[in-house]
Every structure is written in C-alpha cells, then in structure tokens.
Design a protein around this motif. Structure first.
Motif, PDB file in Angstrom:
ATOM      1  N   LEU A  83       0.843  -1.201   0.000  1.00 36.20           N
ATOM      2  CA  LEU A  83       0.000   0.000   0.000  1.00 36.20           C
ATOM      3  C   LEU A  83       0.874   1.246   0.000  1.00 36.20           C
ATOM      4  N   ASN A  84       0.580   2.166  -0.923  1.00 37.28           N
ATOM      5  CA  ASN A  84       1.258   3.452  -0.946  1.00 37.28           C
ATOM      6  C   ASN A  84       0.598   4.383   0.076  1.00 37.28           C
ATOM      7  N   LYS A 100     -13.498 -13.715  -2.972  1.00 37.77           N
ATOM      8  CA  LYS A 100     -12.229 -12.999  -2.825  1.00 37.77           C
ATOM      9  C   LYS A 100     -12.331 -11.648  -3.537  1.00 37.77           C
ATOM     10  N   LYS A 101     -12.716 -10.648  -2.772  1.00 39.34           N
ATOM     11  CA  LYS A 101     -12.882  -9.302  -3.316  1.00 39.34           C
ATOM     12  C   LYS A 101     -12.134  -8.303  -2.447  1.00 39.34           C
ATOM     13  N   ILE A 102     -11.518  -7.339  -3.111  1.00 40.13           N
ATOM     14  CA  ILE A 102     -10.806  -6.269  -2.422  1.00 40.13           C
ATOM     15  C   ILE A 102     -11.302  -4.938  -2.971  1.00 40.13           C
ATOM     16  N   THR A 103     -11.604  -4.008  -2.079  1.00 42.60           N
ATOM     17  CA  THR A 103     -11.941  -2.647  -2.478  1.00 42.60           C
ATOM     18  C   THR A 103     -10.743  -1.760  -2.174  1.00 42.60           C
ATOM     19  N   LEU A 104     -10.276  -1.045  -3.193  1.00 43.51           N
ATOM     20  CA  LEU A 104      -9.078  -0.219  -3.067  1.00 43.51           C
ATOM     21  C   LEU A 104      -9.421   1.255  -3.196  1.00 43.51           C
ATOM     22  N   SER A 105      -8.800   2.063  -2.350  1.00 41.22           N
ATOM     23  CA  SER A 105      -8.792   3.513  -2.516  1.00 41.22           C
ATOM     24  C   SER A 105      -7.338   3.950  -2.423  1.00 41.22           C
ATOM     25  N   GLY A 106      -6.860   4.686  -3.423  1.00 35.47           N
ATOM     26  CA  GLY A 106      -5.458   5.088  -3.414  1.00 35.47           C
ATOM     27  C   GLY A 106      -4.644   4.255  -4.379  1.00 35.47           C
ATOM     28  N   GLU A 107      -3.466   3.820  -3.935  1.00 36.28           N
ATOM     29  CA  GLU A 107      -2.568   3.079  -4.816  1.00 36.28           C
ATOM     30  C   GLU A 107      -2.029   1.850  -4.124  1.00 36.28           C
ATOM     31  N   ALA A 108      -1.966   0.741  -4.874  1.00 35.73           N
ATOM     32  CA  ALA A 108      -1.438  -0.507  -4.330  1.00 35.73           C
ATOM     33  C   ALA A 108      -0.833  -1.341  -5.444  1.00 35.73           C
ATOM     34  N   TYR A 109       0.168  -2.131  -5.061  1.00 40.85           N
ATOM     35  CA  TYR A 109       0.784  -3.100  -5.957  1.00 40.85           C
ATOM     36  C   TYR A 109       0.418  -4.484  -5.447  1.00 40.85           C
ATOM     37  N   PHE A 110      -0.008  -5.362  -6.361  1.00 42.60           N
ATOM     38  CA  PHE A 110      -0.508  -6.686  -5.993  1.00 42.60           C
ATOM     39  C   PHE A 110       0.353  -7.773  -6.632  1.00 42.60           C
ATOM     40  N   ILE A 138      -2.324  -0.619  -9.294  1.00 39.64           N
ATOM     41  CA  ILE A 138      -3.496   0.220  -9.539  1.00 39.64           C
ATOM     42  C   ILE A 138      -3.312   1.534  -8.797  1.00 39.64           C
ATOM     43  N   MET A 139      -3.510   2.643  -9.505  1.00 36.33           N
ATOM     44  CA  MET A 139      -3.536   3.953  -8.860  1.00 36.33           C
ATOM     45  C   MET A 139      -4.934   4.515  -9.031  1.00 36.33           C
ATOM     46  N   ALA A 140      -5.634   4.684  -7.903  1.00 40.45           N
ATOM     47  CA  ALA A 140      -7.034   5.130  -7.942  1.00 40.45           C
ATOM     48  C   ALA A 140      -7.302   6.061  -6.766  1.00 40.45           C
ATOM     49  N   TYR A 141      -6.598   7.181  -6.737  1.00 38.06           N
ATOM     50  CA  TYR A 141      -6.822   8.150  -5.665  1.00 38.06           C
ATOM     51  C   TYR A 141      -8.127   8.904  -5.925  1.00 38.06           C
ATOM     52  N   THR A 146      -8.161  10.105 -13.137  1.00 33.80           N
ATOM     53  CA  THR A 146      -7.947   8.875 -13.904  1.00 33.80           C
ATOM     54  C   THR A 146      -7.517   7.740 -12.995  1.00 33.80           C
ATOM     55  N   VAL A 147      -8.082   6.554 -13.234  1.00 33.29           N
ATOM     56  CA  VAL A 147      -7.637   5.322 -12.587  1.00 33.29           C
ATOM     57  C   VAL A 147      -6.727   4.592 -13.569  1.00 33.29           C
ATOM     58  N   THR A 148      -5.502   4.293 -13.159  1.00 33.65           N
ATOM     59  CA  THR A 148      -4.577   3.590 -14.043  1.00 33.65           C
ATOM     60  C   THR A 148      -4.265   2.210 -13.472  1.00 33.65           C
TER      61      THR A 148
END
Length: 267
Positions: A83-84, A100-110, A138-141, A146-148
């Motif tokens: 997690l960033n 198996k579900k994850i909700t992300l806010s911000g940026e993370a490497y998986f 994923i970067m999704a701040y 933009t979500v990349t």
C-alpha cells in the motif's frame, strides 16, 4: 520534513482498530480460528488454521495508510499487497472461494497466486479488475481524474461497466470519465517505482507534486507557475523533502518555498 515511514491502521470486523508501525507487536486471534500477526519486516500476515472460519465471514477488515505512510499485507491466499501513502484496502475473511474481493482507494501493488477457479476481484471507484494470477499496480486516488492499472506479469481484465479490456504484460489501462483506454508501451518501472523506494517522474509538475504531497504529508499551493511543463527524473523516496525539492529546482523551471507543512510552487 522527513520522508514517510511504515505506518497504517488495521480495523477488524468487530470494529477494533490496531495501530501498525515498526515498534508495536500484533498477534490477534480471529473469530472462528486463525490469527493476525505482524512480521519483523513490517507485514501483516493472516494465518488461517485449516478450514477455520471457512463457513463464517468475520466482517470487513480494512488496512489504511495515512499521508506519509506505507504498509504490506499478506492475505490468507498468499496475495501480497503493498500500500502506498493515503491508501486503503477492504476485504472480508476468510478470503477464499468465490468471495475474494478487495476494495481499493489510493494506490497498491498486488502479487496474486494463480487460481483460475477462484479469481480475485479488485474494485476501485467505477472500475473492476478480474485477476487470475499476476503482478500489477493500480492507482485510484479519489482526487485524481484517472484510474490507471499497469500489468507487469500475467493477465488481468479491466472493466468499467460499459467496456472491458484484457491487459498483457507491459499494458496500462486508463479509466477517465467512463472512457477506458489501453497503452501498450507503458513504463512499468515508473508505475511501481514507489514500491521499490524511489520516485520516477515523467509527467506534469502537478502530477509530481501530488506524489510528493502524499509521501511527505504536505499541502501544495501554486502561485503563477508553469505547471503544464513536463519533468523527468528519478529521486530516492528516502531523501528529505528539502533535498527532493532542491533536485527539482535544478531544472531551473520552478522554485519552492516551504512554510511549515505547506509547499509554495512558483516560477
């Protein structure tokens, strides 16, 4: 102003919040069996005992990093997540089967182990990523338009409700206002540089300053600056804020003034 450190909070299904850092120890029992532990190198690890808890969900768990923080999580299926700063992930235990579900806010490497029968889904803003086994960022701040999604290994499918694209290694999708596009020659090193301990910049000054603001927990104020120019370079994230800003100033395109925890950007 010093760089960010390993720090986060873990909120468990019963509402308990645990402060995570490199000092305190964590060893908590889970409802239905298993434990949550913190490793010596700053990871939260879920240890499930056999089928313990497989029939009962234990509620949402959330790991959240503040501005100036980062953390790592290893889930029961051995999914490894970095997690960033200013980011969070939410998931349900026991984290197995089709749930198996994850909700992300911000940026993370998986880094996800391959399991074609039980793929992982990662949702963020208006996007869903279906993962069969791969390494991706994923970067999704919430404050970014933009979500990349950048794929390093394996394959993922990215959808935003109306469109769906399959990514190959080296691809990067961008999701802006429900418009989903794919770039096939993405700089994957730049996308994950934060995880590896450095900034790799190749973009506008505002994009760069957004990353700096999150990592050093500062506010950015612009005054008559040419922020539409592109900057390119690499800087260690272990340097102080003052060092980082001096390096950028060497471009002679911009000048910074630090006032408390506010950075003023000017020509």
């Amino acid at each position: 102003i010093l760089p960010g450190t390993d720090q986060a909070t873990l909120t468990t299904g019963n509402g308990q919040t645990i402060v995570l850092n490199n000092i305190n120890n964590v060893d908590l029992p889970l409802e239905g069996g298993g434990r949550i532990k913190k490793s010596s190198n700053g990871q939260i690890i879920y240890e499930m005992q056999g089928n313990a808890g497989s029939s009962n969900k234990t509620g949402h768990h959330t790991v959240k990093t503040p501005a100036g923080g980062k953390w790592q999580v290893i889930l029961p299926d051995q999914t490894h997540i970095w997690l960033n700063a200013s980011s969070s992930i939410t998931y349900d235990l026991p984290f197995e089967g089709k749930d198996k579900k994850i909700t992300l806010s911000g940026e993370a490497y998986f880094e996800v182990s391959k399991n074609s029968e039980h793929p992982l889904k990662v949702t963020c803003q208006n996007q869903e990523v279906m993962v069969l086994g791969t390494a991706f960022n994923i970067m999704a701040y919430p404050d970014a338009p933009t979500v990349t999604t950048t794929l390093l290994q394996g394959a993922v499918a990215v959808s935003n409700g109306s469109n769906r694209v399959q990514l190959a290694p080296g691809d990067q999708s961008s999701n802006t206002n429900h418009l989903l596009q794919v770039r096939h020659d993405a700089d994957t090193e730049e996308a994950v540089s934060w995880k590896d301990g450095y900034f790799k910049f190749n973009g506008s000054l505002q994009e760069i300053m957004n990353s700096i603001a999150r990592w050093y927990d500062v506010k950015i104020v612009y005054k008559n600056t040419r922020s539409n120019e592109n900057f390119e370079g690499e800087i260690s994230r272990d340097r102080s804020l003052e060092d980082v800003l001096k390096i950028i100033e060497n471009s002679e395109k911009v000048h910074f003034i630090i006032n408390g925890r506010t950075v003023i950007v000017k020509d």
